[in-house]
Design an enzyme around this catalytic site. Structure first.
Site, short mmCIF file in Angstrom:
data_model
loop_
_atom_site.label_atom_id
_atom_site.label_comp_id
_atom_site.label_asym_id
_atom_site.label_seq_id
_atom_site.Cartn_x
_atom_site.Cartn_y
_atom_site.Cartn_z
N TRP A 1 31.70 19.98 30.78
CA TRP A 1 32.27 20.41 32.36
C TRP A 1 33.05 18.53 31.83
CZ3 TRP A 1 29.39 16.29 35.78
CH2 TRP A 1 30.31 15.94 36.98
N ASP B 1 21.23 21.63 31.97
CA ASP B 1 22.15 21.53 33.18
C ASP B 1 22.23 22.57 34.43
OD1 ASP B 1 25.80 19.67 34.05
OD2 ASP B 1 24.11 20.32 34.82
N LYS C 1 26.58 22.89 44.69
CA LYS C 1 26.81 24.83 44.52
C LYS C 1 26.34 25.40 45.76
CE LYS C 1 29.61 22.69 42.39
NZ LYS C 1 29.05 21.46 41.07
#
Lengths: 435, 433
Positions: free
Chosen positions: B165, B246, B282
C-alpha cells in the site's frame, strides 16, 4: 525575514522525506522473543492521570475540578440539544464514506467563518479539518517544522501542558515567554513584551485566542496594541490556539476579537480551532487548522502541503463530529439554538465563578480572590501551591491539577460550599502569590 | 492633486503624517505579501490514490467509471452502510450517551472486542491476558503510532513487501524509520514471488521489523498459502525478526473472518510476539469514522501493558484521544450475538459480490476478445485486482475510456458492478491488446 533556503531545500525533495543512508548491517534490538522486555512504563499524563485517579476514588464527597469539560448544575456531562438534533438528522442522511484528506470542506468553511467572521476571505485561508485542538496543534507544528524558516516556537508560561509535548514532537525548539505574574496573579505584560523582543526575529508565537488555559487571564485591548506592535517589529509569526470561542464570554463574536484583529491587520497567522468545549464534542475530536495566506494560489499550495502531513498520520479525519457542526451551522434554527446553549454554559460558569469568590469570603478567607472574578473561561487559576493542591486531593478528595487550576464547570450548588471551605483551610494564613 | 495655498509648515506636517500612514499601510501589506512566510512554496504532489478522486470528479464524461479507492460499492455503484451499523447507531441514539473524552487508549470495551475478533477468544495469549492494545485512527493511525513507537525504541528500519500500500512508505518514513523492501510479487507471472521473498527474509538483519499483510494483500491480492505462511513463520523465527501485521480486510477477503485471520493466528500459535494494526474501515464499512486498533502480544501481561503505556505517550501529543462514534458502533455490534451474526452475513455479502465481479470481469475480458491470461483476477483475493496494466495503459484507459484506476494498474473490484463490468472489460482489453 530569514532566507528561505532551508524551506527551498525541503521543497526540492518530494513530500516523502528522503531517508539518510543507514548501514545495511545496523542491527536494532535483541532477539524477537524479548522484543518488549526492556520497555519501561510510560509516566501517566498529568491531567488525564488525575482524571483517572478521580474515577478510581471511592470517597462519596469527591469533587472533580480537574479536566476541562463542562458539567451542568447537577455535575453531569451535558450534550447540547442542538447537537442531539443534528445527530437525529444525520441518522438517515449520513453515509460512512471517507472524508477527503483535508476533511469535510463544508464543515471547514463553516468553522473558519465561525472563527474569522462571516466575511472571512476563505479563498486565501488554507484550512484542514483536524482531531480537535491537539490535532490542529500537531498538524500546525509539523507544518512549521517542515516549511517555516524558524524552528523556534514560544509558548506562554504557563500554558496547557500538552503544548510543550506536541511542539517538541514536531521537532520545534520550544521556548516560553513570561505571561502570568504569580506575585500579582495578573498578566505580566512587561515580561511578555521583553521576552517577545528578545526572541529571534520571525519566531512563532503561540497565543491563546481567548480564555487562556490555565490562567483565564487574557490581555486587554490596550495590551493587545502593545503586543501586536512588538510582534510586527520582530516579524514574529502568530499561532493562535482557539479552544473556547463562545464559551469564554458567552459571545462567540466577542471571543474571536483578538484573532480577527490580527487577521484584519494582514499579519500572517495560523489558527488551531477546537469544537470540544463550545459544542461539547469532546470525544468526537473536531477541529481545524488554518493558515492565512496571501492569495488563492498560495492557499492551494499550502493545502497540498498540509495534506501531505495528514495522509501519513491518519489519512483523513473522523466525520461524526464535523458532520454535527456542519449540520448545526447549516440550519438557521439550530444555529440560533446552538448560540443560546453555548451562552448558557458560559453564563453558568460565570455565575459559579462569582459565587466561588463569595463563598471563599463567607468561609472566612481574607485573601484577595479578585483575580478569580476577573479571569475568564473554564478555569480559575487560584494561586495555590502544589502542596496545597495535594492536600486538597489527599484530605478533601478534591481533584485538581497541581498548578492550582480549578475547572469552574465542576462546581455546583452541592459542592460549592465544601470546595470553598476546603480551599480556605489549605490557604488560610499562607500566601497565594509567589514572590 | 492641487493643493490650496497652505503654509509650508502645515504642509510639511501633513506630508509627514501622510508618509507615516503610507508606511504603516505598506508595512501591514508587506507582512502579508513579500515577507509572507509562504511565498516560496511549491505545490506538493497529490496522493496517487486519493488524488484520483479529484481527477475523476473533474471529468464530465457521462459513462466515466472509477475503480480507485478501496471503498465498497453495491451493485448500483452506491456507497453501502451495513444495516447492522444503522441499527447500532439507532441503539446508541436511544441510549443517550455523553460525548466525554475517552481515554488516550480509547474505549476499553472496544479494544477488548477488537482484539478477540482477530486473535480469537480462545487464543492462548488472550486467555493469559498478555495481548493488549489501543484504539487507533483506523489502519493509518495505528501504523503511524506503531512506527513512532518503534523508532523511539531503537528501531531504525522496517521491511515492507514490494509492492505494498503506497501510504506505508510515507507513514514509516515520517515516523523516523528507513523503509526497506522485500520481494513479494512477480509481475511477469502475476504471482507471488515466494522463492525470492524467502531469500530476502533470510537476508534481513536480526531484530528487523517485517510488515506482513494479514490477508488480501494490497495492492496485489496475492496471499501466501497456509504452507507458505508456515515456512515464513519458521524462517522469521529463525532469523529473529519482529513480525508486524497489517490487518485491514478481516472478513472482507474470503467472507470468513476466522479464515482471514489464519496467518495471524498461526504466528501467535508458533510463539511469535507479534504486533498488529487492525482497520474496521472495510469490513464494517466505517471508513469515515477512523476506527481501528493497534496491539501487541507480550511475553507476559505486564510487558504488554508497558508497551501500551508507551503507545499512549505517542498518542497524547498527536491527537490526545480517539473519536468515540466508530468504537461505540463496533462495540454495540460485537457485544450482541444477533448483531454479530448480522454483521458476519453482511460482510460476507460484500465479499461474495466482489468475488462474483472477479469472475464476471474475467469472463467479460474473454468475451471482449482478449487472448491474455487473466487468471490472476480470480486467483487474487480481497478488494483489489492487480491487473498487470502498466502506467501508459492506465493513462490511456483514463483518457480514452474515462476508466480511472491507480497508475500501478490496481483496480478496486468493489467499484465494479454488473452495470459497468462490460464497459470496464472492453476498456482493459482495448489498452492491453
Amino acid at each position: 525575514m530569514k532566507s528561505h533556503q532551508s524551506a527551498l531545500t525541503i521543497i526540492l525533495l518530494s513530500c516523502v522525506l528522503t531517508t539518510t543512508a543507514f548501514s545495511a548491517t545496523a542491527s536494532s534490538t535483541e532477539a524477537s522473543t524479548n522484543i518488549w522486555r526492556d520497555v519501561p512504563p510510560g509516566p501517566p499524563d498529568a491531567i488525564l492521570g488525575i482524571a483517572q485517579a478521580f474515577r478510581e476514588c471511592t470517597a462519596e464527597n469527591k469533587v472533580n475540578v480537574c479536566v476541562g469539560a463542562y458539567r451542568d448544575e447537577k455535575g453531569q456531562p451535558w450534550v447540547l440539544p442542538s447537537v442531539r438534533s443534528a445527530e437525529e438528522i444525520m441518522l438517515s442522511s449520513e453515509n460512512k464514506e471517507y472524508l477527503p484528506i483535508e476533511g469535510d470542506s463544508a464543515f471547514v468553511n463553516k468553522a473558519l467563518r465561525f472563527a474569522y467572521g462571516a466575511n472571512a476571505p476563505l479563498d486565501r485561508i488554507a484550512g484542514v479539518q483536524t482531531l480537535s485542538g491537539t490535532g490542529a496543534c500537531r498538524i500546525g507544528g509539523e507544518f512549521l517544522s517542515q516549511f517555516y524558516s524558524s524552528k523556534n516556537i514560544l509558548v506562554p508560561d504557563p500554558t496547557w501542558g500538552n503544548h510543550h509535548k506536541i511542539f517538541k514532537e514536531c521537532g520545534l525548539t520550544v521556548g516560553t515567554y513570561r505571561y502570568y505574574d504569580r506575585s500579582t496573579n495578573r498578566l505580566d505584560l512587561q515580561g511578555m513584551l521583553e521576552d517577545l523582543r528578545n526572541a529571534p526575529d520571525g519566531s512563532t508565537i503561540l497565543l491563546h485566542a481567548c480564555a487562556h488555559n490555565p490562567t483565564g487571564c487574557d490581555p486587554t485591548d490596550e495590551q493587545w496594541d502593545q503586543l501586536l506592535d512588538v510582534i510586527r517589529q520582530k516579524q514574529h509569526l502568530i499561532f493562535f490556539d482557539s479552544a473556547y470561542q463562545g464559551f469564554a464570554s458567552g459571545d462567540a463574536e466577542a471571543d474571536a476579537k483578538a484573532l480577527r484583529r490580527v487577521m484584519d491587520a494582514g499579519y500572517p497567522m495560523l489558527l488551531a480551532q477546537s469544537f470540544a468545549k463550545n459544542f461539547g464534542l469532546y470525544g468526537e475530536r473536531c477541529g481545524t487548522l488554518s493558515v492565512v495566506c496571501h492569495d488563492a494560489a498560495q492557499k492551494d499550495i499550502l493545502m497540498s502541503q498540509l495534506k501531505c502531513i495528514v495522509r501519513p498520520m491518519y489519512s483523513s479525519p473522523p466525520k461524526h463530529g464535523s458532520s454535527i457542526v456542519r449540520t448545526v451551522l447549516s440550519d438557521e434554527k439550530l444555529t440560533q439554538q446552538y448560540y443560546q446553549e453555548c451562552a448558557s454554559m458560559a453564563d453558568r460558569i460565570q455565575t459559579m465563578r462569582q459565587r466561588l469568590v463569595q463563598a471563599l469570603q463567607d468561609a472566612g478567607s481574607s485573601h484577595d480572590w479578585s483575580h478569580i472574578s476577573e479571569q475568564i473561561g473554564m478555569f480559575a487559576f487560584t494561586g495555590m501551591s502544589a502542596e496545597m493542591c495535594d492536600t486538597l486531593t489527599d484530605q478533601y478528595n478534591i481533584f485538581l491539577t497541581r498548578d492550582g487550576r480549578i475547572s469552574i464547570a465542576g462546581l455546583n450548588d452541592d459542592n460549592l460550599g465544601y470546595v470553598a471551605k476546603a480551599i480556605h483551610s489549605v490557604t488560610d494564613g499562607k500566601s497565594i502569590t509567589s514572590n | 492633486m492641487i493643493l490650496p495655498s497652505i503654509s509650508r509648515s502645515v504642509l510639511r506636517q501633513h506630508s509627514k503624517a501622510a508618509a507615516r500612514y503610507a508606511t504603516n499601510i505598506h508595512a501591514s501589506r508587506t507582512m502579508a505579501t513579500s515577507s509572507s512566510p509562504w511565498s516560496q512554496f511549491e505545490m506538493a504532489p497529490t496522493d496517487p490514490i486519493v488524488g484520483l478522486n479529484e481527477i475523476y470528479n473533474k471529468d464530465d464524461f457521462p459513462s466515466k467509471v472509477i475503480v480507485g479507492v478501496g471503498a465498497y460499492r453495491d451493485d448500483l455503484g452506491k456507497p453501502y452502510v451495513l444495516p447492522c451499523v444503522r441499527e447500532a447507531e439507532q441503539i446508541l441514539m436511544d441510549k443517550n450517551l455523553d460525548m466525554e473524552y475517552t481515554g488516550i487508549a480509547g474505549e476499553p470495551k472496544f479494544v477488548d472486542l477488537a482484539l478477540k475478533f482477530v486473535y480469537g477468544e480462545d487464543s492462548v495469549p488472550i486467555q493469559e491476558n498478555r495481548v493488549h492494545g489501543v484504539q487507533a485512527l483506523s489502519g493509518t493511525g495505528g501504523l503511524r503510532v506503531f512506527g513512532e513507537l518503534m523508532a523511539k525504541h531503537g528501531h531504525k528500519h522496517i521491511y515492507v513487501p514490494n509492492p505494498t500500500w503506497g501510504n506505508h512508505i510515507p507513514i514509516f518514513t515520517n515516523s523516523g524509520l528507513e523503509v526497506r523492501k522485500y520481494r513479494y510479487y512477480d509481475a511477469e507471472s502475476s504471482d507471488l514471488d515466494f522463492t525470492n521473498m524467502m531469500k530476502d527474509i533470510k537476508d534481513m538483519p536480526k531484530g528487523s521489523l517485517i510488515l506482513l499483510h494479514a490477508c488480501a494483500h494490497n495492492p496485489t491480492g496475492m496471499d501466501p498459502t497456509m504452507e507458505q505462511w508456515k515456512e515464513m513463520s519458521e524462517t522469521i523465527k529463525k532469523q529473529g525478526l519482529v513480525p508486524f501485521f497489517d490487518c485491514a480486510y478481516q472478513g472482507f477477503a474470503s467472507g470468513d473472518p476466522v479464515k482471514d485471520a489464519s496467518s495471524v493466528r498461526m504466528f501467535v500459535e508458533d510463539g511469535h510476539l507479534i504486533s498488529m494494526v487492525q482497520s474496521f474501515s472495510k469490513n464494517f464499512g466505517l471508513y469515515g469514522q477512523r476506527i481501528g486498533a493497534l496491539s501487541v502480544v507480550g511475553a507476559d501481561e505486564d510487558e504488554a501493558k508497558r508497551v501500551v503505556s508507551q503507545m499512549k505517550m505517542v498518542i497524547r501529543p498527536m491527537y490526545s484521544n480517539p473519536p468515540r462514534q466508530g468504537a461505540r458502533i463496533v462495540t454495540t455490534i460485537l457485544e450482541d450475538p444477533r448483531l454479530t451474526q448480522d454483521f458476519l452475513d453482511q460482510c460476507r455479502g460484500m465479499a461474495d459480490r466482489i468475488n462474483l465481479m472477479r469472475t464476471l470481469l474475467q469472463d467479460k475480458l474473454a468475451e471482449a476478445g482478449s487472448t491474455k491470461n487473466w487468471d490472476h483476477i480470480t486467483k487474487q483475493i480481497g478488494m483489489f485486482a492487480y491487473s498487470g496494466l502498466n502506467k501508459d495503459q492506465v493513462m490511456e484507459m483514463r483518457e480514452k475510456h474515462h476508466v480511472y484506476c491507480t497508475a500501478d494498474g490496481r483496480i478496486s473490484m468493489a467499484g465494479v458492478t454488473s452495470g459497468n463490468v462490460d464497459y470496464i472489460a472492453n476498456a482493459i482489453h482495448d489498452v492491453s491488446k
